[in-house]
Design a protein around this motif. Structure first.
Motif, short mmCIF file in Angstrom:
data_model
loop_
_atom_site.label_atom_id
_atom_site.label_comp_id
_atom_site.label_asym_id
_atom_site.label_seq_id
_atom_site.Cartn_x
_atom_site.Cartn_y
_atom_site.Cartn_z
N GLN A 267 0.95 -1.12 0.06
CA GLN A 267 0.07 -0.04 -0.02
C GLN A 267 0.94 1.24 -0.02
O GLN A 267 0.54 2.30 -0.69
N ALA A 268 1.95 1.21 0.81
CA ALA A 268 2.73 2.52 0.82
C ALA A 268 3.31 2.59 -0.39
O ALA A 268 3.24 3.80 -0.97
N ILE A 269 3.85 1.67 -1.17
CA ILE A 269 4.64 1.82 -2.54
C ILE A 269 3.41 2.17 -3.48
O ILE A 269 3.75 3.14 -4.55
N GLY A 283 8.87 6.21 -5.86
CA GLY A 283 8.67 4.92 -5.42
C GLY A 283 10.01 4.07 -4.88
O GLY A 283 10.10 3.26 -3.91
N ALA A 284 11.37 4.47 -5.54
CA ALA A 284 12.34 3.67 -4.91
C ALA A 284 12.70 4.26 -3.68
O ALA A 284 12.99 3.40 -2.78
N ILE A 285 12.56 5.61 -3.28
CA ILE A 285 12.89 5.87 -1.95
C ILE A 285 11.97 5.46 -0.82
O ILE A 285 12.25 4.94 0.16
N ALA A 286 10.40 5.56 -1.33
CA ALA A 286 9.57 4.91 -0.52
C ALA A 286 9.78 3.54 -0.30
O ALA A 286 9.58 2.92 1.01
N GLY A 287 10.17 2.85 -1.33
CA GLY A 287 10.50 1.25 -1.25
C GLY A 287 11.43 1.07 -0.33
O GLY A 287 11.72 0.13 0.46
#
Length: 337
Positions: A267-269, A283-287
């Protein structure tokens, strides 16, 4: 040579960081540059790997492929492993140059492409570019491994900031980019150590970094969190926070997506990438943040298994973990007679 036994969850966090970064990057890759409305029209709620299609409908980039965001982080990791856990700028820079000729070259942003092309001529990897439009967030994404490298040793702020600075100015010489990279690396370090709850992560990061546009926009994240329990509404609000490739918008929006659903990786990504714009970087940083917090074992197995280059990412994470142990002095050399 023997080494101390480490808690399993530390290695799991290292694995989670790199796999999470790559998954977020690959999910954001095919929708980068689209608006939230365009993403919804094409894919509905986008939380599965899909290919990047050419204008004629053919597959331009296969599903599950990550971009330069993760590739550059891997280059940094390779050099750190080869130098016993320390950042070798020249080795990192020469690895970066390979991307100019490789399949990841089309994903490089303008500052990175220009700086690396110049470095290929003069050989100096500490002369990143600066100027209008150069403060992009790609260097912030690749800073996550620096947080991992420093997570096992006694924290030395001066060395930590120096490593982030040296890794950043290979391509970007804007102070805001360095500060954005510092925010990401420090957040990863805190999450690896497991003593900072996600709900106070942004506050802790803002206290550590410099005061500039990155810090100001992060404060907005802390004061106006995204709606919980409604990912579509969260993605819409996230886009309003700022979805461009500017470092302050990318870093703040990635943190906002993570803290909106810190215990639900998918959900976060999905919130991060469905906001559109710089979806691959965000997406890379949040992942990286979510993967570090939850560990690799909590990542969706379907996404991990479908991720291109997954075995290499696992090897890189294990090698980086050993390099971080070595840097922290957690190896004991036994005298052989």
């Amino acid at each position: 040579m023997v080494h101390e036994t480490q808690p399993v969850d530390l290695l799991d966090r290292f694995l989670g960081c790199l796999l999470g970064m790559a998954i977020g990057d690959a999910l954001g890759m095919p929708v980068a540059g689209l608006t939230p409305e365009e993403i919804t029209a094409r894919y509905g709620w986008h939380d599965q790997f899909v290919p990047l299609l050419a204008p004629d409908g053919s597959v331009e980039v296969p599903a599950g492929t990550f971009t330069d965001e993760t590739e550059l982080a891997l280059c940094l990791i390779e050099s750190a492993i080869g130098s016993g856990g320390y950042l070798d700028v020249a080795a990192t820079g020469y690895r970066f140059l390979r991307l100019l000729e490789g399949p990841g070259a089309p994903f490089l942003d303008e500052p990175s492409r220009r700086a690396l092309a110049d470095a290929a001529e003069h050989g100096d990897f500490q002369r990143g570019v600066a100027g209008p439009g150069m403060a992009t967030g790609s260097a912030a994404a690749r800073a996550a491994p620096i947080g991992l490298l420093h997570a096992l040793c006694r924290f030395n702020p001066e060395l930590f900031v120096r490593d982030v600075l040296r890794a950043t100015v290979i391509t970007h010489a804007e102070p805001e980019v360095v500060n954005g990279a510092l925010a990401v690396a420090y957040a990863v370090l805190l999450l690896v150590q497991g003593m900072t709850p996600p709900e106070v992560l942004v506050d802790e990061v803002v206290r550590f970094i410099d005061e500039d546009a990155v810090a100001q926009r992060l404060r907005r994240v802390a004061s106006c969190p995204l709606p919980a329990g409604d990912p579509a509404a969260a993605a819409t609000q996230l886009a309003m926070l700022g979805s461009s490739a500017a470092v302050d918008e990318v870093v703040a929006s990635a943190f906002a997506a993570f803290v909106a659903a810190p215990d639900d990786f998918r959900q976060a990504i999905a919130i991060a990438v469905n906001a559109g714009g710089a979806s691959d970087t965000r997406g890379a940083i949040a992942g990286a943040l979510a993967g570090t917090h939850l560990g690799a074992r909590a990542l969706p197995s379907a996404l991990v298994e479908a991720l291109d280059g997954q075995p290499y990412l696992v090897m890189a994470a294990r090698g980086l973990f050993q390099a971080a142990q070595q840097r922290a002095g957690r190896f004991l050399c036994l005298l052989v007679r």
